[in-house]
Design a protein around this motif. Sequence first.
Motif, PDB file in Angstrom:
ATOM      1  N   MET A   1      -1.229   8.823  34.821  1.00 34.74           N
ATOM      2  CA  MET A   1      -0.437   9.668  35.702  1.00 34.74           C
ATOM      3  C   MET A   1       0.561   8.802  36.486  1.00 34.74           C
ATOM      4  SD  MET A   1      -1.360  12.719  35.189  1.00 34.74           S
ATOM      5  CE  MET A   1      -2.706  13.626  34.431  1.00 34.74           C
ATOM      6  N   SER A   2       1.459   9.427  37.164  1.00 31.75           N
ATOM      7  CA  SER A   2       2.421   8.715  37.993  1.00 31.75           C
ATOM      8  C   SER A   2       1.720   7.963  39.094  1.00 31.75           C
ATOM      9  CB  SER A   2       3.404   9.727  38.604  1.00 31.75           C
ATOM     10  OG  SER A   2       4.178   9.100  39.592  1.00 31.75           O
ATOM     11  N   ASP A   3       2.265   6.766  39.477  1.00 35.81           N
ATOM     12  CA  ASP A   3       1.638   6.007  40.558  1.00 35.81           C
ATOM     13  C   ASP A   3       2.264   6.337  41.906  1.00 35.81           C
ATOM     14  OD1 ASP A   3       3.356   2.780  40.212  1.00 35.81           O
ATOM     15  OD2 ASP A   3       4.107   4.835  40.330  1.00 35.81           O
ATOM     16  N   ALA A  99     -14.501   2.407  35.731  1.00 31.52           N
ATOM     17  CA  ALA A  99     -13.321   2.883  36.457  1.00 31.52           C
ATOM     18  C   ALA A  99     -12.090   2.842  35.557  1.00 31.52           C
ATOM     19  CB  ALA A  99     -13.098   2.038  37.709  1.00 31.52           C
ATOM     20  N   ALA A 100     -11.977   1.782  34.759  1.00 27.11           N
ATOM     21  CA  ALA A 100     -10.829   1.662  33.856  1.00 27.11           C
ATOM     22  C   ALA A 100     -10.854   2.769  32.806  1.00 27.11           C
ATOM     23  CB  ALA A 100     -10.839   0.287  33.182  1.00 27.11           C
ATOM     24  N   THR A 101     -12.035   3.068  32.292  1.00 28.08           N
ATOM     25  CA  THR A 101     -12.149   4.157  31.316  1.00 28.08           C
ATOM     26  C   THR A 101     -11.725   5.483  31.929  1.00 28.08           C
ATOM     27  OG1 THR A 101     -13.999   3.016  30.257  1.00 28.08           O
ATOM     28  CG2 THR A 101     -13.726   5.348  29.762  1.00 28.08           C
ATOM     29  N   MET A 102     -12.169   5.730  33.150  1.00 25.08           N
ATOM     30  CA  MET A 102     -11.841   6.972  33.839  1.00 25.08           C
ATOM     31  C   MET A 102     -10.334   7.088  34.076  1.00 25.08           C
ATOM     32  SD  MET A 102     -13.241   8.240  37.544  1.00 25.08           S
ATOM     33  CE  MET A 102     -12.555   9.680  38.374  1.00 25.08           C
ATOM     34  N   VAL A 103      -9.723   6.042  34.614  1.00 27.44           N
ATOM     35  CA  VAL A 103      -8.285   6.082  34.911  1.00 27.44           C
ATOM     36  C   VAL A 103      -7.489   6.227  33.628  1.00 27.44           C
ATOM     37  CG1 VAL A 103      -6.339   4.761  35.817  1.00 27.44           C
ATOM     38  CG2 VAL A 103      -8.508   4.822  37.070  1.00 27.44           C
ATOM     39  N   THR A 107      -5.124   9.428  32.669  1.00 25.98           N
ATOM     40  CA  THR A 107      -3.700   9.145  32.523  1.00 25.98           C
ATOM     41  C   THR A 107      -3.108   9.987  31.398  1.00 25.98           C
ATOM     42  OG1 THR A 107      -3.966   6.882  33.332  1.00 25.98           O
ATOM     43  CG2 THR A 107      -1.989   7.337  32.041  1.00 25.98           C
ATOM     44  N   HIS A 108      -3.955  10.310  30.415  1.00 31.08           N
ATOM     45  CA  HIS A 108      -3.466  11.060  29.254  1.00 31.08           C
ATOM     46  C   HIS A 108      -3.940  12.508  29.229  1.00 31.08           C
ATOM     47  CE1 HIS A 108      -3.416   6.762  28.028  1.00 31.08           C
ATOM     48  NE2 HIS A 108      -2.281   7.114  27.457  1.00 31.08           N
ATOM     49  N   TYR A 119      -4.270  13.753  40.597  1.00 31.33           N
ATOM     50  CA  TYR A 119      -3.782  12.539  39.967  1.00 31.33           C
ATOM     51  C   TYR A 119      -4.760  11.411  40.248  1.00 31.33           C
ATOM     52  CZ  TYR A 119       0.227  15.588  39.994  1.00 31.33           C
ATOM     53  OH  TYR A 119       1.035  16.669  39.832  1.00 31.33           O
ATOM     54  N   VAL A 120      -5.086  10.682  39.194  1.00 32.06           N
ATOM     55  CA  VAL A 120      -6.132   9.663  39.261  1.00 32.06           C
ATOM     56  C   VAL A 120      -5.520   8.301  38.947  1.00 32.06           C
ATOM     57  CG1 VAL A 120      -8.342   8.923  38.283  1.00 32.06           C
ATOM     58  CG2 VAL A 120      -7.848  11.362  38.525  1.00 32.06           C
TER      59      VAL A 120
END
Length: 561
Positions: A1-3, A99-103, A107-108, A119-120
């Motif tokens: 997602m957008s930062d 956390a990386a898997t979740m983000v 994102t997709h 937004y995550v």
Amino acid sequence: MSDRGSDELLNQTSSDCVTTNVIPPSNHSDCVSSIANDAKKVKRDKPVVSKVVHIRNLDDSTTEADVIGLGMPFAKPTKVLILKGKRQAFLEMPDENSAATMVNYYTHVSVTIRGRPVYVQYSNHKEVTTDKINAQQNAAAQAALQAAQSLLPTFPGATAKAVEGGGENTVLRVIVDNMLYPVTLDILHQIFSKFGQILRIVTFTKNTQFQALIQFQDKIAAQAARYSLDGQNVYNGCCTLRIDYSKMTTLQVKYNNDKSRDYTKMDLPSGETMGMPSHDHAMYGLPSATGLIPSPLSMAGTTAFAAATAATNPHFAGFPGLAGIPGIPAQTVPGLLPSFPHHHHHHHNPVLGGMRFPNMHSANSGSSVLLVSNLNPDRVTPDALFTLFGVYGDVHRVKILYEKRDSALIQLADSNQSHLAMSHLNSLKLYDKPMRVALSKHQQVSLPKEGQQDAGLTKDFTNSPLHRFKKPGSKNYQNIYPPNQVLHLSNIPASVTEDELKTAFNQHGTVCGFKFFPKDRKMALIQLNNLEESVEALVAMHNYPLGDNQHLRVSFSKANI
């Protein structure tokens, strides 16, 4: 997602308001405005991987359980913090990999909580500290975390890489218990697609239960759907979803119709069975239910997780529907979809009020008339059909065809009831012959004209006092079960003995089991030797006079003796 807006509240230099950990200080309300203003001026670097996940654009009513639900498909979150005034939250995962898997996943894949897209992204902070938040919020967070921990002690870990086109744990097996109303392939797609892309769905009936296999594009979406939907009701008080993983890694679909669908190959033929009555499919000829309800509804905690945290499920809370309508609290809508309204009574329902839903079946959409064939012409009567089909709906009229007495038209109160009766009674034996039940092209059953020869084969039951479902909210709606050799008896006078009841039922079969309810002797269970005897006993013994102007009530039971 957008930062955009990453860590807006906390990525600041104002030391009196923000510490190195994620802590909402006691003067949080005084400094958030200045923080928010400063946030626009701070140049943010590209976020680094952190086990703390930052979630933005939350609804004001978002709970800790909602936020935890986002992380549960990936790992068990360890801490949660919601900043109520800023519509943001922080979720601490057990490690950076989860956390990386979740983000990466969110994102997709878009996700919604209480009707708002959220937004995550990674947080700039390395841990969440909650020791300075108020006691009530801390207690809610701890309760939600403990409930999540206790519910899923062996929750399968997700992998960061989605499986292309299927794989292990991408196919869910769904069983629908207590199917009071039809659940179609399209309704399943509508509910399950909230969690990710669905590739294929196959529906079937096994051991008299409607089941489905649903294949997701990746195992993370399948895990999220299983966690969030297992044990939930599709409609209020019925159609309960039982979900586990299938051993299959992919589904093979030959036809796109009302029983199966391959969403990656929409040009597949429909096959010859589409829309035809079949005992293998409980949804006979239902029109497409796409758009039936705009989206799933807020739930009142029908799973242990929601009950333990007094919170709603993150993926369904607050979606457009009944929830949020003035005068209708979310707690009154425990199902994913609202109950089918009954055409004659839905305006009395305290939950549904006077609302109508798009494409919702009523007496005017789909036929409320059934065509029943392969009857035994020597034994069948309008009263027998009224009693048997009346287990699943209020029968208004019955016409045994004068020129073809092995067939009959049966008109129920609305099309929901006709579909329900058809799903339970098609292929069931009555008087030694398996009935064939299908929707009729007729919209109503006409009474014979004056002087027309009928021989008593047509009967009007519209005002019958024996209708089971004429009272809105009747408990009978919650006690509709498939035909069973065990029958439920009620309205038994205290003076009637077990032997008297057995003797009466033995006239219609062989009684092989009986017991009164321990706490209510007005009810009992009685078991016949087989299903066919049970059906005939129900037809003969429902409304049987027992003295003192009381009549026996008989229905199919889900229990065994």
